[in-house]
Enzyme design. Structure first.
Site, PDB file in Angstrom:
ATOM      1  N   LYS A   1       0.858  -1.149   0.072  1.00  0.00           N
ATOM      2  CA  LYS A   1       0.064   0.015  -0.004  1.00  0.00           C
ATOM      3  C   LYS A   1       0.918   1.419  -0.079  1.00  0.00           C
ATOM      4  O   LYS A   1       1.627   1.337   0.929  1.00  0.00           O
ATOM      5  CB  LYS A   1      -0.857  -0.072   1.242  1.00  0.00           C
ATOM      6  CG  LYS A   1      -1.945   1.120   1.242  1.00  0.00           C
ATOM      7  CD  LYS A   1      -2.559   1.375   2.444  1.00  0.00           C
ATOM      8  CE  LYS A   1      -1.807   2.281   3.400  1.00  0.00           C
ATOM      9  NZ  LYS A   1      -1.575   3.654   2.807  1.00  0.00           N
TER      10      LYS A   1
ATOM     11  N   LEU B   1      -3.788  -0.049   7.584  1.00  0.00           N
ATOM     12  CA  LEU B   1      -2.680   0.994   7.660  1.00  0.00           C
ATOM     13  C   LEU B   1      -3.331   2.369   7.519  1.00  0.00           C
ATOM     14  O   LEU B   1      -4.267   2.420   6.826  1.00  0.00           O
ATOM     15  CB  LEU B   1      -1.456   0.863   6.714  1.00  0.00           C
ATOM     16  CG  LEU B   1      -0.409  -0.173   6.911  1.00  0.00           C
ATOM     17  CD1 LEU B   1       0.453  -0.444   5.842  1.00  0.00           C
ATOM     18  CD2 LEU B   1       0.358   0.063   8.125  1.00  0.00           C
ATOM     19  N   ASP B   2      -2.943   3.413   8.160  1.00  0.00           N
ATOM     20  CA  ASP B   2      -3.469   4.813   7.833  1.00  0.00           C
ATOM     21  C   ASP B   2      -3.049   5.168   6.501  1.00  0.00           C
ATOM     22  O   ASP B   2      -2.284   4.756   5.753  1.00  0.00           O
ATOM     23  CB  ASP B   2      -2.697   5.743   9.079  1.00  0.00           C
ATOM     24  CG  ASP B   2      -3.140   5.639  10.354  1.00  0.00           C
ATOM     25  OD1 ASP B   2      -4.192   4.914  10.550  1.00  0.00           O
ATOM     26  OD2 ASP B   2      -2.294   5.998  11.390  1.00  0.00           O
ATOM     27  N   ALA B   3      -4.184   6.239   6.186  1.00  0.00           N
ATOM     28  CA  ALA B   3      -3.873   6.415   4.662  1.00  0.00           C
ATOM     29  C   ALA B   3      -2.519   7.051   4.227  1.00  0.00           C
ATOM     30  O   ALA B   3      -2.070   6.879   3.175  1.00  0.00           O
ATOM     31  CB  ALA B   3      -4.965   7.631   4.434  1.00  0.00           C
TER      32      ALA B   3
ATOM     33  N   ALA C   1       0.521   6.226   5.579  1.00  0.00           N
ATOM     34  CA  ALA C   1       1.403   5.178   5.800  1.00  0.00           C
ATOM     35  C   ALA C   1       1.510   4.257   4.673  1.00  0.00           C
ATOM     36  O   ALA C   1       0.712   4.074   3.868  1.00  0.00           O
ATOM     37  CB  ALA C   1       0.904   4.278   7.045  1.00  0.00           C
TER      38      ALA C   1
END
Length: 229
Positions: A17, A97-99, A101
């Site tokens: 990602k 995961l955060d956006a 990250a």
């Protein structure tokens, strides 16, 4: 792939990602690509139905009409009538995961989704590389967040930062022992602590099992941390 491909579509796989992409968008993209592959497979031949069609009688000069039994393909399963054979696919996420990250996400499809629970119960550690900036604070702790505080950082040295990191790691190590339900008076607990195998047995907050400074170039610094959740 079709139905035969769907029967073989089981397991776990990893996907990267990039920063700025939400985890759900990645999951939806993977689902879309898998559905394209499934729907690209050759469909079974269409069934035929007997229909009585009105037509002229052969050899008749009086333009007589008659009904003739004719075998014609059934269009009920045609893609332009029914649409794609597969429209959704259940895909599980091992973690999120955060956006902002970036990193590897583990996804499960088919029977592989059950393995995600086993992976969670195994309490595997996660490694993070954290980029930090001294002297600024944002409302969401992200670099593109709203600036809420700004101050000097000349007094911050690498030695001071590493002392703070040691305190953080020490407090989290104590919490890790507390959530592990291990009797510290036993030889087994001692050996687990020495080898770093102590893991929480129940649901716990994210715990940092290791943290160190990789780079210190004020105002920027780089941390490597290992977490258990």
């Amino acid at each position: 792939m079709g139905l035969a491909g769907l029967a073989r579509l089981h397991g776990l796989f990893a996907a990267y990602k990039p920063p700025g992409l939400k985890w759900k968008h990645l999951r939806d993209t993977v689902e879309l690509q898998l559905l394209k592959g499934l729907n690209a497979g050759k469909r079974p031949a269409s069934e035929h139905r007997v229909r009585f069609l009105l037509g002229p009688v052969e050899g008749s000069e009086e333009k007589e009409l008659t009904l003739t039994a004719t075998s014609v393909p059934s269009l009920i399963d045609h893609p332009l009538v029914r649409g794609p054979a597969f429209t959704s696919l259940k895909i599980g996420m091992g973690h999120r995961l955060d956006a902002q990250a970036s990193g590897v996400l583990v996804l499960g499809v088919g029977r592989g989704r059950r393995l995600l629970t086993d992976m969670y119960n195994a309490h595997l550690t996660k490694d993070y590389t954290v980029h930090g900036l001294l002297g600024k604070a944002t409302d969401d702790f992200c670099e593109d967040g709203r600036l809420v505080e700004k101050t000097t950082y000349d007094h911050v040295t690498r030695e001071k930062l590493e002392r703070i990191l040691a305190l953080i790691q020490g407090s989290h190590q104590k919490a890790l022992v507390m959530y592990s339900n291990v009797d510290l008076q036993t030889q087994e607990a001692y050996e687990m602590a020495v080898s770093g195998e102590i893991r929480p047995m129940n649901k716990s907050p994210m715990l940092i099992t290791g943290i160190r400074c990789l780079q210190f170039a004020p105002p920027e610094f780089l941390l490597d941390e290992e977490t258990e959740a």
